[in-house]
Write an enzyme that holds these catalytic residues in place. Structure first.
Site, PDB file in Angstrom:
ATOM      1  N   TYR A   1       0.827  -1.216   0.000  1.00  0.00           N
ATOM      2  CA  TYR A   1       0.000   0.000   0.000  1.00  0.00           C
ATOM      3  C   TYR A   1       0.860   1.264   0.000  1.00  0.00           C
ATOM      4  O   TYR A   1       0.495   2.261  -0.615  1.00  0.00           O
ATOM      5  CB  TYR A   1      -0.886   0.042   1.251  1.00  0.00           C
ATOM      6  CG  TYR A   1      -2.183  -0.703   1.136  1.00  0.00           C
ATOM      7  CD1 TYR A   1      -2.200  -2.082   1.013  1.00  0.00           C
ATOM      8  CD2 TYR A   1      -3.389  -0.023   1.174  1.00  0.00           C
ATOM      9  CE1 TYR A   1      -3.392  -2.766   0.929  1.00  0.00           C
ATOM     10  CE2 TYR A   1      -4.594  -0.707   1.096  1.00  0.00           C
ATOM     11  CZ  TYR A   1      -4.584  -2.077   0.974  1.00  0.00           C
ATOM     12  OH  TYR A   1      -5.767  -2.745   0.893  1.00  0.00           O
TER      13      TYR A   1
ATOM     14  N   ASP B   1      -2.611 -18.419   1.309  1.00  0.00           N
ATOM     15  CA  ASP B   1      -3.560 -19.160   0.457  1.00  0.00           C
ATOM     16  C   ASP B   1      -4.267 -20.236   1.281  1.00  0.00           C
ATOM     17  O   ASP B   1      -5.485 -20.416   1.194  1.00  0.00           O
ATOM     18  CB  ASP B   1      -2.866 -19.734  -0.795  1.00  0.00           C
ATOM     19  CG  ASP B   1      -1.534 -20.403  -0.509  1.00  0.00           C
ATOM     20  OD1 ASP B   1      -1.056 -20.373   0.654  1.00  0.00           O
ATOM     21  OD2 ASP B   1      -0.942 -20.974  -1.455  1.00  0.00           O
TER      22      ASP B   1
ATOM     23  N   ASP C   1      -6.374  -7.031   4.350  1.00  0.00           N
ATOM     24  CA  ASP C   1      -7.502  -6.426   3.629  1.00  0.00           C
ATOM     25  C   ASP C   1      -8.373  -7.525   3.027  1.00  0.00           C
ATOM     26  O   ASP C   1      -9.598  -7.550   3.212  1.00  0.00           O
ATOM     27  CB  ASP C   1      -6.956  -5.508   2.528  1.00  0.00           C
ATOM     28  CG  ASP C   1      -8.070  -4.887   1.710  1.00  0.00           C
ATOM     29  OD1 ASP C   1      -9.053  -4.422   2.315  1.00  0.00           O
ATOM     30  OD2 ASP C   1      -7.958  -4.872   0.464  1.00  0.00           O
TER      31      ASP C   1
HETATM   32  C1  IPM Z   1     -10.460  -1.179   3.805  1.00  0.00           C
HETATM   33  C2  IPM Z   1     -10.630  -0.670   2.405  1.00  0.00           C
HETATM   34  C3  IPM Z   1      -9.438   0.198   2.045  1.00  0.00           C
HETATM   35  C4  IPM Z   1      -8.183  -0.659   2.143  1.00  0.00           C
HETATM   36  C5  IPM Z   1      -9.516   0.862   0.670  1.00  0.00           C
HETATM   37  C6  IPM Z   1     -10.823   1.586   0.483  1.00  0.00           C
HETATM   38  C7  IPM Z   1      -8.361   1.795   0.430  1.00  0.00           C
HETATM   39  O1  IPM Z   1     -10.802  -1.711   1.504  1.00  0.00           O
HETATM   40  O2  IPM Z   1     -10.414  -0.356   4.754  1.00  0.00           O
HETATM   41  O3  IPM Z   1     -10.373  -2.391   4.001  1.00  0.00           O
HETATM   42  O4  IPM Z   1      -7.833  -1.350   1.178  1.00  0.00           O
HETATM   43  O5  IPM Z   1      -7.548  -0.639   3.188  1.00  0.00           O
HETATM   44 MN    MN Z   2     -10.916  -3.666   2.444  1.00  0.00          MN
END
Ligand code: IPM
Ligand code: MN
Length: 363
Positions: free
Chosen positions: A143, A224, A248
């Site tokens: 990220y 996985d 995520d």
């Molecule tokens: C989450 C969301 C966010 C992330 C996005 C909207 C940037 O999916 O808070 O899980 O990927 O962290």
């Molecule tokens: Mn998310």
């Protein structure tokens, strides 16, 4: 106790579910004799309309002056993604907030509620005792590494760098072990150490930190396999700690187990205990404005705020118990409706929860 809260309802159903959480907080502060001041701010598409930015300076300043942030959701309809209002909305708003306040740890509890088994896609026998706490690293990994697009040998190329330093991993590992000590004393660390160097470092650091917690069992699982195990045998997990991207994906996958994303709160914390509290789900523009969204994720997020930022454990428990009781009484919103339950609107569901809070027999 008196605390200031930055209230950022944002877009879509955020506008509807946020007022419900505030009503619940009003009831709970009366019951437990503390006081919360709400300070509304704009974020996401709502802020773009007013300031031409998704996370304007005025909102940053507001958050910096408050003791905690309660967020609804940001982002707009996919089919309008070409419009500047929605382009990069989530990245500009959410990721910027996480970075600005160094919210390094994201807690996402996923548990099964008695009475909602029929709303789950899993068979009944797999749902017994499902109670998982995801501890997701939130300011590192792919990220926040370098993102690049370029042309090479006449072809369009894109790269996203995954980056971790050991301090980032130690931070989230400690949070996971500390949380496990208060729960089932078991940490499953999820990685892709058979391939990725970031994961090899992750696993090494987890083992080192784990030595300080002899009373907590530590297991390692490849991501996985973890995805598969979450469906086959979700009750084997207590605390799952993992990197930003894996967290995520896996937390969304697991959120389907109780039946709806609309039930799932989250807390994003920094090392000082300052936090951002928001539903795990998004702005759901398709159902916004109809009084049908489930307010529970927002309400439970406010309970997490009371617990983690304001040390009001009893009040947090009372909210959670009230939600539990209203679900057990058969009330629900349309996302978790099955025959035999009574389907209510966003506001009416909240009223049932508040009735439980005001019930003298509760917490
Ligand atoms: C989450 C969301 C966010 C992330 C996005 C909207 C940037 O999916 O808070 O899980 O990927 O962290
Ligand atoms: Mn998310």
């Amino acid at each position: 106790m008196s605390k200031n809260i930055a209230v950022l309802a944002g877009d879509g159903i955020g506008q509807e579910v946020m007022p419900q959480a505030l009503k619940v907080l009003d009831a709970i502060q009366k019951k437990f004799s503390f006081s919360l001041q709400y300070h509304q701010g704009l974020i996401g598409g709502a802020a773009y309309d007013e300031f031409g930015e998704h996370f304007p300076q005025a909102t940053k300043a507001l958050c910096q002056q408050c003791d905690g942030i309660l967020l609804g959701s940001v982002g707009g309809p996919i089919n309008e993604a070409h419009l500047p209002k929605w382009k990069n909305c989530e990245v500009n708003a959410l990721l910027a907030l996480r970075k600005l306040f160094e919210l390094s740890t994201n807690l996402r509890p996923v548990r099964m509620y008695t009475g909602l088994e029929a709303s789950s896609p899993l068979r009944l026998e797999r749902l017994i005792d499902v109670d998982i706490l995801f501890v997701r690293e939130l300011v590192g990994d792919i990220y926040f590494g370098e993102h690049k697009r370029f042309i090479e040998a006449g072809k369009r190329v894109a790269t996203d760098q995954a980056y971790y330093d050991e301090t980032q991993i130690i931070t989230v590992a400690r949070q996971a072990f500390d949380a496990a000590k208060l729960r089932g004393h078991k940490v499953t660390s999820v990685d892709k150490a058979n391939v990725l160097d970031t994961s090899k470092l992750w696993r090494e650091v987890l083992m080192e930190v784990g030595r300080d917690y002899p009373d907590v069992e530590l297991n390692h699982m490849l991501v996985d396999n973890c995805a598969m195990q979450l469906l086959l045998n979700p009750s084997q997990f207590d605390v799952i700690v993992t990197a930003n991207l894996f967290g995520d994906i896996l937390s969304d996958l697991a959120s389907a187990i109780p039946g709806s994303l609309g039930l799932l709160p989250s807390a994003s914390l920094n090392l000082k205990g300052f936090g951002l509290y928001e539903p795990s789900g998004g702005s759901a523009p398709d159902i916004a404005g109809k009084n049908i969204a489930n307010p529970i994720a927002q309400i439970l997020s406010s309970a997490m705020m009371l617990r983690y930022s304001f040390a009001q454990e009893q009040a947090a428990n009372a909210i959670e118990q009230a939600v539990n009781r209203s679900l057990q009484a058969g009330y629900c919103t349309q996302d978790i409706y099955v025959e035999g339950r009574q389907c209510l609107g966003t506001e009416e569901m909240t009223e049932k929860i508040i009735e439980e809070i005001n019930n003298p027999s509760l917490g």
